[in-house]
Write an enzyme that holds these catalytic residues in place. Structure first.
Site, PDB file in Angstrom:
ATOM      1  N   GLY A 111      22.631-106.165  73.267  1.00 42.74           N
ATOM      2  CA  GLY A 111      24.024-106.074  73.686  1.00 42.74           C
ATOM      3  C   GLY A 111      24.937-106.887  72.796  1.00 42.74           C
ATOM      4  CG  ASP A 154      18.962 -95.600  75.747  1.00 40.45           C
ATOM      5  OD1 ASP A 154      19.277 -96.567  76.475  1.00 40.45           O
ATOM      6  OD2 ASP A 154      19.015 -94.414  76.132  1.00 40.45           O
ATOM      7  CB  SER A 177      26.281-111.222  87.068  1.00 39.70           C
ATOM      8  OG  SER A 177      27.384-110.911  87.886  1.00 39.70           O
ATOM      9  CE1 TYR A 234      25.914-106.037  85.851  1.00 39.32           C
ATOM     10  CE2 TYR A 234      26.882-107.521  87.467  1.00 39.32           C
ATOM     11  CZ  TYR A 234      26.604-107.202  86.156  1.00 39.32           C
ATOM     12  OH  TYR A 234      27.015-108.050  85.158  1.00 39.32           O
ATOM     13  CE  LYS A 249      23.441-108.601  84.570  1.00 36.44           C
ATOM     14  NZ  LYS A 249      23.018-108.813  83.176  1.00 36.44           N
TER      15      LYS A 249
END
Length: 259
Positions: free
Chosen positions: A22, A72, A151, A164, A168
Protein backbone atom coordinates in the site's frame (compact mmCIF):
# COMPACT_ATOMS: atom_id res chain seq x y z
CA UNK A 1 30.05 11.24 19.80
CA UNK A 2 28.27 14.05 17.98
CA UNK A 3 24.52 14.45 18.10
CA UNK A 4 24.39 13.49 14.42
CA UNK A 5 26.28 10.26 15.13
CA UNK A 6 24.05 9.49 18.10
CA UNK A 7 20.84 10.00 16.15
CA UNK A 8 22.19 8.00 13.24
CA UNK A 9 23.04 5.10 15.53
CA UNK A 10 19.50 5.15 16.91
CA UNK A 11 17.44 5.79 13.80
CA UNK A 12 19.45 5.27 10.63
CA UNK A 13 18.17 2.54 8.31
CA UNK A 14 21.29 2.44 6.15
CA UNK A 15 21.90 -1.07 4.88
CA UNK A 16 18.32 -2.18 5.57
CA UNK A 17 15.75 -3.35 3.04
CA UNK A 18 12.08 -2.51 3.53
CA UNK A 19 8.91 -3.73 1.85
CA UNK A 20 5.87 -1.46 2.17
CA UNK A 21 2.50 -2.67 0.93
CA UNK A 22 0.00 0.00 0.00
CA UNK A 23 3.03 2.23 -0.41
CA UNK A 24 1.86 4.26 -3.38
CA UNK A 25 -0.76 6.36 -1.58
CA UNK A 26 -1.84 7.68 1.80
CA UNK A 27 -0.12 6.53 4.96
CA UNK A 28 1.80 3.81 3.12
CA UNK A 29 3.31 6.34 0.74
CA UNK A 30 4.40 8.55 3.62
CA UNK A 31 5.91 5.58 5.45
CA UNK A 32 7.75 4.37 2.34
CA UNK A 33 9.20 7.84 1.87
CA UNK A 34 10.24 8.11 5.51
CA UNK A 35 12.03 4.75 5.49
CA UNK A 36 13.74 5.56 2.20
CA UNK A 37 14.94 8.96 3.39
CA UNK A 38 16.23 7.29 6.58
CA UNK A 39 18.47 5.16 4.39
CA UNK A 40 16.56 1.96 3.64
CA UNK A 41 16.23 0.49 0.19
CA UNK A 42 12.47 0.36 -0.23
CA UNK A 43 10.24 -1.84 -2.35
CA UNK A 44 6.75 -0.39 -2.72
CA UNK A 45 3.93 -2.85 -3.35
CA UNK A 46 0.47 -1.92 -4.63
CA UNK A 47 -1.82 -2.58 -7.60
CA UNK A 48 -1.70 0.60 -9.69
CA UNK A 49 1.43 0.76 -11.83
CA UNK A 50 1.12 4.47 -12.61
CA UNK A 51 0.97 5.42 -8.92
CA UNK A 52 3.79 3.02 -8.11
CA UNK A 53 6.02 4.44 -10.82
CA UNK A 54 5.27 7.99 -9.71
CA UNK A 55 6.05 7.22 -6.07
CA UNK A 56 9.31 5.46 -6.83
CA UNK A 57 10.31 8.13 -9.35
CA UNK A 58 9.94 10.85 -6.74
CA UNK A 59 12.00 8.87 -4.23
CA UNK A 60 14.76 8.25 -6.76
CA UNK A 61 14.75 11.95 -7.64
CA UNK A 62 15.52 12.60 -3.96
CA UNK A 63 18.49 10.25 -4.12
CA UNK A 64 16.74 7.30 -2.46
CA UNK A 65 16.97 3.69 -3.60
CA UNK A 66 13.50 2.37 -4.35
CA UNK A 67 11.63 -0.03 -6.61
CA UNK A 68 8.09 -1.23 -7.07
CA UNK A 69 6.13 -4.43 -7.52
CA UNK A 70 2.56 -4.51 -8.77
CA UNK A 71 0.42 -7.17 -7.13
CA UNK A 72 -3.16 -7.76 -6.03
CA UNK A 73 -3.08 -8.68 -2.34
CA UNK A 74 -6.69 -9.88 -2.41
CA UNK A 75 -5.52 -13.31 -3.59
CA UNK A 76 -2.96 -15.75 -2.22
CA UNK A 77 -1.32 -15.89 -5.63
CA UNK A 78 -1.05 -12.10 -5.66
CA UNK A 79 0.56 -12.13 -2.23
CA UNK A 80 3.10 -14.70 -3.40
CA UNK A 81 3.85 -12.52 -6.41
CA UNK A 82 4.37 -9.56 -4.08
CA UNK A 83 6.62 -11.47 -1.71
CA UNK A 84 8.85 -13.09 -4.30
CA UNK A 85 8.97 -9.99 -6.48
CA UNK A 86 9.92 -7.76 -3.57
CA UNK A 87 12.67 -10.10 -2.35
CA UNK A 88 14.15 -10.31 -5.85
CA UNK A 89 14.90 -6.57 -6.01
CA UNK A 90 17.21 -5.78 -3.08
CA UNK A 91 17.26 -9.14 -1.31
CA UNK A 92 15.31 -10.45 1.67
CA UNK A 93 13.83 -7.57 3.66
CA UNK A 94 14.69 -6.52 7.19
CA UNK A 95 11.50 -4.44 7.48
CA UNK A 96 7.95 -5.32 6.46
CA UNK A 97 5.20 -2.70 6.63
CA UNK A 98 1.66 -3.92 5.98
CA UNK A 99 -0.33 -0.83 5.02
CA UNK A 100 -2.41 -2.07 2.09
CA UNK A 101 -6.06 -2.09 3.04
CA UNK A 102 -9.59 -2.13 1.75
CA UNK A 103 -12.30 -0.06 3.40
CA UNK A 104 -15.68 -1.49 2.42
CA UNK A 105 -18.12 -0.71 5.21
CA UNK A 106 -21.77 -1.28 4.28
CA UNK A 107 -24.31 -1.34 7.12
CA UNK A 108 -24.00 -4.57 9.09
CA UNK A 109 -27.37 -5.78 7.84
CA UNK A 110 -26.14 -5.43 4.26
CA UNK A 111 -22.70 -6.94 4.85
CA UNK A 112 -22.46 -10.00 2.61
CA UNK A 113 -19.90 -12.78 2.38
CA UNK A 114 -18.15 -11.26 -0.62
CA UNK A 115 -17.37 -8.02 1.23
CA UNK A 116 -16.37 -9.97 4.34
CA UNK A 117 -14.05 -12.31 2.44
CA UNK A 118 -12.43 -9.54 0.39
CA UNK A 119 -11.86 -7.41 3.48
CA UNK A 120 -10.27 -10.26 5.41
CA UNK A 121 -8.12 -11.28 2.44
CA UNK A 122 -6.53 -7.86 1.98
CA UNK A 123 -6.51 -6.53 5.55
CA UNK A 124 -5.62 -9.70 7.44
CA UNK A 125 -4.65 -12.70 5.32
CA UNK A 126 -2.15 -10.81 3.18
CA UNK A 127 -0.24 -9.49 6.24
CA UNK A 128 -0.28 -13.02 7.68
CA UNK A 129 1.06 -14.56 4.47
CA UNK A 130 3.75 -11.90 4.04
CA UNK A 131 4.73 -12.36 7.67
CA UNK A 132 4.99 -16.09 7.09
CA UNK A 133 7.12 -15.43 4.01
CA UNK A 134 9.55 -12.99 5.62
CA UNK A 135 9.34 -13.45 9.41
CA UNK A 136 11.23 -16.76 9.74
CA UNK A 137 14.09 -15.40 7.63
CA UNK A 138 14.30 -12.29 9.78
CA UNK A 139 14.41 -14.51 12.87
CA UNK A 140 17.12 -16.69 11.36
CA UNK A 141 19.23 -13.59 10.61
CA UNK A 142 18.63 -12.25 14.13
CA UNK A 143 16.99 -8.98 13.17
CA UNK A 144 13.70 -7.76 11.75
CA UNK A 145 10.87 -5.28 12.03
CA UNK A 146 7.24 -5.99 11.17
CA UNK A 147 4.85 -3.03 11.30
CA UNK A 148 1.12 -3.20 10.66
CA UNK A 149 -1.19 -0.24 10.09
CA UNK A 150 -4.41 -0.71 12.03
CA UNK A 151 -7.37 1.60 12.77
CA UNK A 152 -9.44 3.09 15.56
CA UNK A 153 -12.10 0.60 14.47
CA UNK A 154 -9.93 -2.12 16.02
CA UNK A 155 -10.85 -0.64 19.41
CA UNK A 156 -14.19 1.13 19.04
CA UNK A 157 -17.15 0.89 16.73
CA UNK A 158 -18.26 4.03 14.88
CA UNK A 159 -19.09 5.11 11.31
CA UNK A 160 -20.11 1.53 10.44
CA UNK A 161 -17.04 -0.45 11.44
CA UNK A 162 -18.39 -3.65 9.89
CA UNK A 163 -15.88 -6.18 8.59
CA UNK A 164 -13.22 -3.47 8.43
CA UNK A 165 -13.11 -3.07 12.20
CA UNK A 166 -13.02 -6.82 12.70
CA UNK A 167 -10.10 -7.19 10.30
CA UNK A 168 -8.11 -4.45 12.02
CA UNK A 169 -8.75 -5.87 15.48
CA UNK A 170 -7.48 -9.21 14.26
CA UNK A 171 -4.47 -7.52 12.67
CA UNK A 172 -3.38 -6.20 16.06
CA UNK A 173 -3.77 -9.70 17.48
CA UNK A 174 -1.65 -11.01 14.62
CA UNK A 175 1.12 -8.58 15.60
CA UNK A 176 1.08 -9.96 19.15
CA UNK A 177 1.21 -13.54 17.90
CA UNK A 178 4.10 -12.70 15.59
CA UNK A 179 5.87 -10.94 18.44
CA UNK A 180 5.50 -14.02 20.64
CA UNK A 181 6.94 -16.22 17.91
CA UNK A 182 9.82 -14.11 16.62
CA UNK A 183 10.81 -11.42 19.13
CA UNK A 184 13.09 -13.84 21.03
CA UNK A 185 15.12 -13.89 17.81
CA UNK A 186 15.39 -10.13 17.31
CA UNK A 187 12.22 -9.46 15.32
CA UNK A 188 9.89 -6.83 16.74
CA UNK A 189 6.25 -6.80 15.61
CA UNK A 190 4.08 -3.76 16.29
CA UNK A 191 1.06 -1.86 15.04
CA UNK A 192 0.53 1.81 14.29
CA UNK A 193 -3.04 2.92 15.03
CA UNK A 194 -4.19 6.02 13.15
CA UNK A 195 -7.08 8.26 14.02
CA UNK A 196 -9.09 9.67 11.13
CA UNK A 197 -6.59 10.50 8.40
CA UNK A 198 -7.36 12.43 5.21
CA UNK A 199 -6.28 9.80 2.68
CA UNK A 200 -7.83 8.19 -0.41
CA UNK A 201 -8.85 5.21 1.75
CA UNK A 202 -11.18 7.54 3.65
CA UNK A 203 -12.51 9.36 0.59
CA UNK A 204 -16.12 8.60 1.48
CA UNK A 205 -15.91 10.23 4.90
CA UNK A 206 -13.60 12.99 3.69
CA UNK A 207 -16.34 14.19 1.34
CA UNK A 208 -18.65 15.01 4.29
CA UNK A 209 -17.46 18.34 5.82
CA UNK A 210 -19.64 18.01 8.91
CA UNK A 211 -18.36 14.51 9.67
CA UNK A 212 -14.76 15.61 9.07
CA UNK A 213 -15.21 18.50 11.51
CA UNK A 214 -16.84 16.25 14.10
CA UNK A 215 -13.97 13.77 13.91
CA UNK A 216 -11.40 16.56 14.26
CA UNK A 217 -13.24 17.77 17.36
CA UNK A 218 -12.73 14.34 18.94
CA UNK A 219 -8.96 14.82 18.90
CA UNK A 220 -6.93 16.71 21.48
CA UNK A 221 -4.86 18.60 18.91
CA UNK A 222 -7.92 19.89 17.07
CA UNK A 223 -7.33 18.43 13.62
CA UNK A 224 -7.55 15.20 11.70
CA UNK A 225 -4.44 13.29 10.78
CA UNK A 226 -2.23 13.66 7.73
CA UNK A 227 -0.23 10.90 6.12
CA UNK A 228 3.05 12.60 7.02
CA UNK A 229 2.17 12.38 10.73
CA UNK A 230 3.29 8.73 10.59
CA UNK A 231 6.81 9.27 9.28
CA UNK A 232 8.57 9.59 12.63
CA UNK A 233 6.71 6.73 14.31
CA UNK A 234 7.42 4.45 11.37
CA UNK A 235 11.15 5.21 11.38
CA UNK A 236 11.23 4.64 15.14
CA UNK A 237 9.54 1.23 14.89
CA UNK A 238 11.78 0.26 11.95
CA UNK A 239 15.03 1.32 13.62
CA UNK A 240 17.35 0.14 16.36
CA UNK A 241 15.66 2.59 18.72
CA UNK A 242 12.64 0.29 19.07
CA UNK A 243 14.51 -2.91 19.86
CA UNK A 244 12.68 -3.35 23.19
CA UNK A 245 9.23 -2.42 21.83
CA UNK A 246 7.21 -5.35 20.55
CA UNK A 247 3.64 -6.61 20.50
CA UNK A 248 2.41 -3.06 20.97
CA UNK A 249 -0.29 -0.93 19.41
CA UNK A 250 1.13 2.58 19.09
CA UNK A 251 -1.56 5.23 18.66
CA UNK A 252 -0.76 8.09 16.30
CA UNK A 253 -4.11 9.82 16.51
CA UNK A 254 -3.81 13.30 17.98
CA UNK A 255 -5.38 12.06 21.21
CA UNK A 256 -8.50 10.74 19.43
CA UNK A 257 -8.47 7.49 21.40
CA UNK A 258 -8.30 9.11 24.83
CA UNK A 259 -10.55 12.13 24.35
Amino acid sequence: MTSRDYLSELFSLEGRVAVVTGGSSGIGRAVAGALAHAGARVVVVARGEAELARTVGELEADGCRAAWVSADLATSEGVRTAGEGAAAVFGEPDILVNCAGINLRPPMGELDEEVWDTTMAVNLKAPYLLGRRFGPGMAERGHGRIIHISSQQAHRAFVQSGAYGVSKGALESLARSQAEAWSPYGVTCNTLVPGFVMTPLNARLSSDPERVAALAARTMVGRNGLAEDFAGAAVFLASAASGYVTGQSVFVDGGFSVH
